[in-house]
Design a protein around this motif. Sequence first.
Motif, PDB file in Angstrom:
ATOM      1  N   SER A  56       0.845  -1.192   0.000  1.00 56.94           N
ATOM      2  CA  SER A  56       0.000   0.000   0.000  1.00 56.94           C
ATOM      3  C   SER A  56       0.885   1.248   0.000  1.00 56.94           C
ATOM      4  O   SER A  56       1.808   1.357   0.817  1.00 56.94           O
ATOM      5  CB  SER A  56      -0.914   0.016   1.229  1.00 56.94           C
ATOM      6  OG  SER A  56      -1.733  -1.141   1.277  1.00 56.94           O
ATOM      7  N   THR A  58       1.167   5.654  -0.200  1.00 59.56           N
ATOM      8  CA  THR A  58       0.557   6.973  -0.064  1.00 59.56           C
ATOM      9  C   THR A  58       1.300   7.903  -1.005  1.00 59.56           C
ATOM     10  O   THR A  58       2.480   8.201  -0.786  1.00 59.56           O
ATOM     11  CB  THR A  58       0.646   7.490   1.376  1.00 59.56           C
ATOM     12  OG1 THR A  58      -0.035   6.576   2.241  1.00 59.56           O
ATOM     13  CG2 THR A  58      -0.006   8.853   1.499  1.00 59.56           C
ATOM     14  N   ASN A 125      -4.069   6.535  -2.625  1.00 55.88           N
ATOM     15  CA  ASN A 125      -3.489   5.352  -1.972  1.00 55.88           C
ATOM     16  C   ASN A 125      -3.627   4.115  -2.849  1.00 55.88           C
ATOM     17  O   ASN A 125      -4.529   3.298  -2.651  1.00 55.88           O
ATOM     18  CB  ASN A 125      -4.161   5.115  -0.623  1.00 55.88           C
ATOM     19  CG  ASN A 125      -4.038   6.300   0.321  1.00 55.88           C
ATOM     20  OD1 ASN A 125      -4.959   7.096   0.447  1.00 55.88           O
ATOM     21  ND2 ASN A 125      -2.906   6.431   0.969  1.00 55.88           N
TER      22      ASN A 125
END
Length: 244
Positions: A56, A58, A125
């Motif tokens: 994941s 950002t 994201n």
Amino acid sequence: VVGLITPWNWPINQVGGTGSTAATATPATVMRPQMVVNNYTTSINPLQPGSQFKLSLTVSNAGSADARAVSLVYGGGATAGTTDPLGTPQAGGVGGAGGDMSNFAPVGSSNVVLLGDVPMGSTLNPEQEFIVNVTTNPGAYPLKLSFVYTDTKGVRMVDDQVITLLVYSLPQLEFSFYQPMEGMITAGQMGSLPIQITNLSRKSVVLGNIVATSPSGEMSNNSILVGTLDPGGYYTFDPMFMPF
């Protein structure tokens, strides 16, 4: 009669010049997007050879302009368009086949992900499933990320980022009794526990001291140094145990 005029008697008229200084040119501000990875996490920790995990990110546009049609290429090696035989850039798709996927291979989709338009100052994201190659050795591995997009003027750009993923190789051990325990332990009497430690992994492991404890009885001779265990190898350990 000739009169003499000395040089210091000549009248001198001086007229001040009017000079002018040119102003320093102010450089033009370049307005361009800038894709930046602010943070990243994995769904499992630690990563080991053969582990399947979700990465994941950002991501934010920290530039001074909007980024249009942003594509993220895991592993890098992105190509922003093609060229004709004369070398003139031509419109084209985003290529990610040149990316390094030797240690982390994408699962469920390719290594190219379309993120769409990313306005200036906005954050998103993206997530991607990966699997760690079973041949990957423990260590720190950089993973290159390439963001391919166009600016507000239609110019194709590529921003490269690098993150680091840590791969560990934890020991896989099995603890068991190497012989049946029925009738061997009696309350209030000392008995031996036939414990066996087996290395189930494909690599040798080095173990330190093993200590056997129990809240239900008294133990003695319950600490021992094991050392190196080869793949498939085992070590026996016989602590004394008296149940309450």
